[in-house]
Scaffold this motif. Structure first.
Motif, PDB file in Angstrom:
ATOM      1  N   LEU A 181      34.373  36.161  36.861  1.00 40.70           N
ATOM      2  CA  LEU A 181      33.718  37.438  37.019  1.00 40.70           C
ATOM      3  C   LEU A 181      33.606  38.162  35.623  1.00 40.70           C
ATOM      4  O   LEU A 181      32.639  38.545  35.242  1.00 40.70           O
ATOM      5  CB  LEU A 181      34.328  38.170  38.229  1.00 40.70           C
ATOM      6  CG  LEU A 181      34.273  37.864  39.434  1.00 40.70           C
ATOM      7  CD1 LEU A 181      35.118  38.741  40.591  1.00 40.70           C
ATOM      8  CD2 LEU A 181      32.753  37.889  39.772  1.00 40.70           C
ATOM      9  N   THR A 182      34.490  38.001  34.850  1.00 40.25           N
ATOM     10  CA  THR A 182      34.783  38.536  33.412  1.00 40.25           C
ATOM     11  C   THR A 182      33.698  37.751  32.674  1.00 40.25           C
ATOM     12  O   THR A 182      32.947  38.515  31.932  1.00 40.25           O
ATOM     13  CB  THR A 182      36.012  38.726  32.978  1.00 40.25           C
ATOM     14  OG1 THR A 182      37.033  39.350  33.769  1.00 40.25           O
ATOM     15  CG2 THR A 182      36.055  39.254  31.410  1.00 40.25           C
ATOM     16  N   GLU A 196      41.608  43.540  38.420  1.00 34.08           N
ATOM     17  CA  GLU A 196      43.264  43.079  38.154  1.00 34.08           C
ATOM     18  C   GLU A 196      43.747  42.547  39.258  1.00 34.08           C
ATOM     19  O   GLU A 196      44.746  41.789  39.142  1.00 34.08           O
ATOM     20  CB  GLU A 196      43.724  44.262  37.390  1.00 34.08           C
ATOM     21  CG  GLU A 196      43.429  44.665  35.984  1.00 34.08           C
ATOM     22  CD  GLU A 196      43.921  45.874  35.443  1.00 34.08           C
ATOM     23  OE1 GLU A 196      44.647  46.423  36.199  1.00 34.08           O
ATOM     24  OE2 GLU A 196      43.434  46.449  34.371  1.00 34.08           O
ATOM     25  N   ASP A 197      43.314  42.871  40.409  1.00 34.77           N
ATOM     26  CA  ASP A 197      44.146  42.382  41.709  1.00 34.77           C
ATOM     27  C   ASP A 197      43.717  41.125  41.859  1.00 34.77           C
ATOM     28  O   ASP A 197      44.328  40.420  42.925  1.00 34.77           O
ATOM     29  CB  ASP A 197      43.887  43.358  42.920  1.00 34.77           C
ATOM     30  CG  ASP A 197      44.569  44.701  42.691  1.00 34.77           C
ATOM     31  OD1 ASP A 197      45.454  44.973  41.766  1.00 34.77           O
ATOM     32  OD2 ASP A 197      44.245  45.698  43.390  1.00 34.77           O
ATOM     33  N   LEU A 198      42.474  40.558  41.565  1.00 35.85           N
ATOM     34  CA  LEU A 198      41.999  39.279  41.924  1.00 35.85           C
ATOM     35  C   LEU A 198      42.975  38.200  41.516  1.00 35.85           C
ATOM     36  O   LEU A 198      43.516  38.474  40.235  1.00 35.85           O
ATOM     37  CB  LEU A 198      40.572  39.005  41.515  1.00 35.85           C
ATOM     38  CG  LEU A 198      39.691  40.005  42.388  1.00 35.85           C
ATOM     39  CD1 LEU A 198      38.128  39.812  41.804  1.00 35.85           C
ATOM     40  CD2 LEU A 198      39.610  40.121  43.934  1.00 35.85           C
ATOM     41  N   ARG A 232      32.678  32.775  45.656  1.00 33.31           N
ATOM     42  CA  ARG A 232      34.248  33.263  46.311  1.00 33.31           C
ATOM     43  C   ARG A 232      34.737  34.453  45.559  1.00 33.31           C
ATOM     44  O   ARG A 232      35.322  35.188  46.233  1.00 33.31           O
ATOM     45  CB  ARG A 232      35.014  31.950  46.243  1.00 33.31           C
ATOM     46  CG  ARG A 232      34.665  30.655  47.149  1.00 33.31           C
ATOM     47  CD  ARG A 232      35.809  29.633  47.103  1.00 33.31           C
ATOM     48  NE  ARG A 232      36.198  29.177  45.945  1.00 33.31           N
ATOM     49  CZ  ARG A 232      35.476  28.324  45.416  1.00 33.31           C
ATOM     50  NH1 ARG A 232      34.543  27.610  45.800  1.00 33.31           N
ATOM     51  NH2 ARG A 232      36.264  28.042  44.039  1.00 33.31           N
ATOM     52  N   ALA A 233      34.439  34.294  44.192  1.00 33.85           N
ATOM     53  CA  ALA A 233      35.124  35.435  43.377  1.00 33.85           C
ATOM     54  C   ALA A 233      34.502  37.004  43.899  1.00 33.85           C
ATOM     55  O   ALA A 233      35.049  37.746  43.994  1.00 33.85           O
ATOM     56  CB  ALA A 233      34.679  35.386  42.024  1.00 33.85           C
ATOM     57  N   ARG A 234      33.050  36.625  43.823  1.00 34.90           N
ATOM     58  CA  ARG A 234      32.244  38.039  44.307  1.00 34.90           C
ATOM     59  C   ARG A 234      32.772  38.459  45.779  1.00 34.90           C
ATOM     60  O   ARG A 234      32.874  39.531  45.866  1.00 34.90           O
ATOM     61  CB  ARG A 234      30.961  37.647  44.266  1.00 34.90           C
ATOM     62  CG  ARG A 234      30.230  37.577  43.041  1.00 34.90           C
ATOM     63  CD  ARG A 234      28.696  37.936  42.976  1.00 34.90           C
ATOM     64  NE  ARG A 234      28.114  36.714  43.597  1.00 34.90           N
ATOM     65  CZ  ARG A 234      27.495  35.316  43.146  1.00 34.90           C
ATOM     66  NH1 ARG A 234      27.866  35.280  41.922  1.00 34.90           N
ATOM     67  NH2 ARG A 234      27.288  34.466  43.888  1.00 34.90           N
ATOM     68  N   GLU A 242      29.213  27.901  40.144  1.00 37.94           N
ATOM     69  CA  GLU A 242      28.445  28.785  41.031  1.00 37.94           C
ATOM     70  C   GLU A 242      29.216  29.032  42.503  1.00 37.94           C
ATOM     71  O   GLU A 242      29.147  30.051  42.844  1.00 37.94           O
ATOM     72  CB  GLU A 242      27.274  28.096  41.508  1.00 37.94           C
ATOM     73  CG  GLU A 242      26.347  28.141  40.182  1.00 37.94           C
ATOM     74  CD  GLU A 242      25.072  27.300  40.375  1.00 37.94           C
ATOM     75  OE1 GLU A 242      24.958  26.244  41.192  1.00 37.94           O
ATOM     76  OE2 GLU A 242      23.819  27.831  39.688  1.00 37.94           O
ATOM     77  N   ALA A 243      29.858  27.980  42.935  1.00 36.55           N
ATOM     78  CA  ALA A 243      30.663  28.344  44.254  1.00 36.55           C
ATOM     79  C   ALA A 243      31.795  29.398  43.949  1.00 36.55           C
ATOM     80  O   ALA A 243      32.291  29.893  44.628  1.00 36.55           O
ATOM     81  CB  ALA A 243      31.395  26.837  44.651  1.00 36.55           C
TER      82      ALA A 243
END
Length: 177
Positions: A128-129, A118-120, A158-160, A153-154
């Protein structure tokens, strides 16, 4: 009761107005964390009953959806604790040793992970979801997000990284408390 000569505001109408707006959010919050409709409905009812009790007390809290989500979070944690106590009691009655693995830690980890998510930013949350919670393959995530597979993919890389950093920061903050 308030002080003599001072009228306490009636927060009932404000709570009713908030109920209409906050009900879907509170229920959605609980359902996404417990995964069971009946339980989410019961905990949502408990959350709003707690809100009614809170507005009747002197110095009631500010009524917001965020405050209700906090109440809902505590109701869910209380539920998990109650279930764990009942399981320990059943094992004691049956003469069995309770299981050595504690599901409480898994539940707390899941709760922390959801809070971190939730902070992202919304683009990271969506990627990610769709990829990890919904289990969609990268090409389908790309299609839903309106991106190319390589761009998706990029974005996932970055999300991970953002999730990992936020999670690490969140865990460090928890230890400092």
């Amino acid at each position: 009761m308030g002080r003599p000569g001072r009228l306490e505001p009636d927060l009932g109408p404000a709570l009713l107005d908030l109920y209409d707006v906050a009900l879907p959010e509170v229920y959605g919050y609980l359902l996404s964390r417990c995964g069971r409709r009946a339980l989410a409905e019961d905990l949502t009812a408990e959350t709003f009953l707690a809100a009614v009790e809170a507005v009747r007390r002197p110095n009631p809290p500010e009524l917001t959806t965020a405050w209700l989500i906090g109440v809902a979070r505590r109701k869910l944690v209380d539920h998990w604790r109650r279930v764990a106590r009942e399981e320990r009691g059943l094992h004691a009655i049956e003469g069995e040793l309770p299981p050595t693995d504690d599901p409480w830690d898994e539940r707390l980890e899941a709760l922390v992970a959801r809070e971190v998510l939730e902070d992202l930013g919304p683009h990271h949350q969506a990627a990610l979801t769709l990829r990890y919670l919904d289990g969609l393959p990268v090409p389908q995530v790309a299609e839903l997000l309106g991106r190319t597979v390589h761009a998706t993919e990029a974005l996932l890389v970055r999300a991970r990284a953002a999730f990992r950093q936020t999670y690490t920061d969140h865990v460090k903050e928890g230890r400092d408390d």
